[in-house]
Design a protein around this motif. Structure first.
Motif, short mmCIF file in Angstrom:
data_model
loop_
_atom_site.label_atom_id
_atom_site.label_comp_id
_atom_site.label_asym_id
_atom_site.label_seq_id
_atom_site.Cartn_x
_atom_site.Cartn_y
_atom_site.Cartn_z
N ALA A 11 73.70 16.55 42.65
CA ALA A 11 74.60 16.79 41.92
C ALA A 11 75.67 17.74 42.13
CB ALA A 11 73.31 17.73 40.74
N TRP A 12 75.68 18.44 43.39
CA TRP A 12 77.09 18.60 43.95
C TRP A 12 76.97 18.23 45.60
CZ3 TRP A 12 78.87 22.44 41.61
CH2 TRP A 12 78.89 23.19 41.06
N TYR A 24 74.01 18.02 47.28
CA TYR A 24 72.81 18.85 46.66
C TYR A 24 72.43 18.11 45.25
CZ TYR A 24 74.32 21.83 50.65
OH TYR A 24 74.63 22.30 51.83
N GLU A 25 71.25 19.08 45.41
CA GLU A 25 70.31 18.72 43.94
C GLU A 25 70.85 19.93 42.42
OE1 GLU A 25 66.32 16.54 41.79
OE2 GLU A 25 65.76 18.25 44.14
N GLU A 27 72.90 23.34 42.93
CA GLU A 27 74.15 23.84 43.72
C GLU A 27 73.83 24.83 44.70
OE1 GLU A 27 77.89 26.84 42.13
OE2 GLU A 27 76.31 26.72 40.30
N LEU A 59 83.66 22.91 47.64
CA LEU A 59 82.35 21.97 46.85
C LEU A 59 82.75 22.08 45.71
CD1 LEU A 59 79.61 22.78 46.22
CD2 LEU A 59 80.23 25.41 45.10
N ARG A 60 81.93 20.65 44.86
CA ARG A 60 81.81 19.96 43.75
C ARG A 60 81.14 19.66 43.31
NH1 ARG A 60 85.54 14.91 46.72
NH2 ARG A 60 86.44 16.92 47.77
N ARG A 61 81.40 19.51 41.71
CA ARG A 61 79.96 18.78 40.83
C ARG A 61 80.18 16.95 41.05
NH1 ARG A 61 77.24 20.77 37.37
NH2 ARG A 61 77.36 23.71 36.91
N TRP A 62 78.99 16.28 41.09
CA TRP A 62 78.90 15.50 40.82
C TRP A 62 77.82 14.19 40.18
CZ3 TRP A 62 81.46 11.98 44.50
CH2 TRP A 62 80.99 10.09 44.09
N ARG A 65 83.84 14.63 36.66
CA ARG A 65 83.95 14.62 35.40
C ARG A 65 85.39 13.87 36.29
NH1 ARG A 65 79.95 18.90 35.47
NH2 ARG A 65 77.89 18.06 34.51
#
Length: 66
Positions: A11-12, A24-25, A27, A59-62, A65
């Motif tokens: 998710a990150w 990372y699952e 944050e 750091l970014r969401r995955w 979006r």
């Protein structure tokens, strides 16, 4: 870095000061020169590229979006 091997649970994404990319699952938390898991979720090393000029900005969401 091409992110073709990111685990489905990720998710990150973040890159440490030494250039290492991690998935990372949950944050992650910031430390002196990189990121670390927050004791929940999974973590996986994705590879290493040149050290970034500003690792704290990686750091970014995955997945991304639009």
């Amino acid at each position: 870095m091409e992110f073709d091997k990111v685990p489905e649970w990720a998710a990150w994404l973040a890159q440490d000061a030494d250039g290492t990319w991690w998935a990372y699952e949950a944050e992650p938390n910031k430390q002196d020169r990189g990121w670390y898991e927050n004791e929940v979720g999974r973590i996986q090393r994705l590879g290493q590229t040149a050290p970034p000029p500003d690792w704290e900005a990686t750091l970014r969401r995955w997945p991304p979006r639009c």
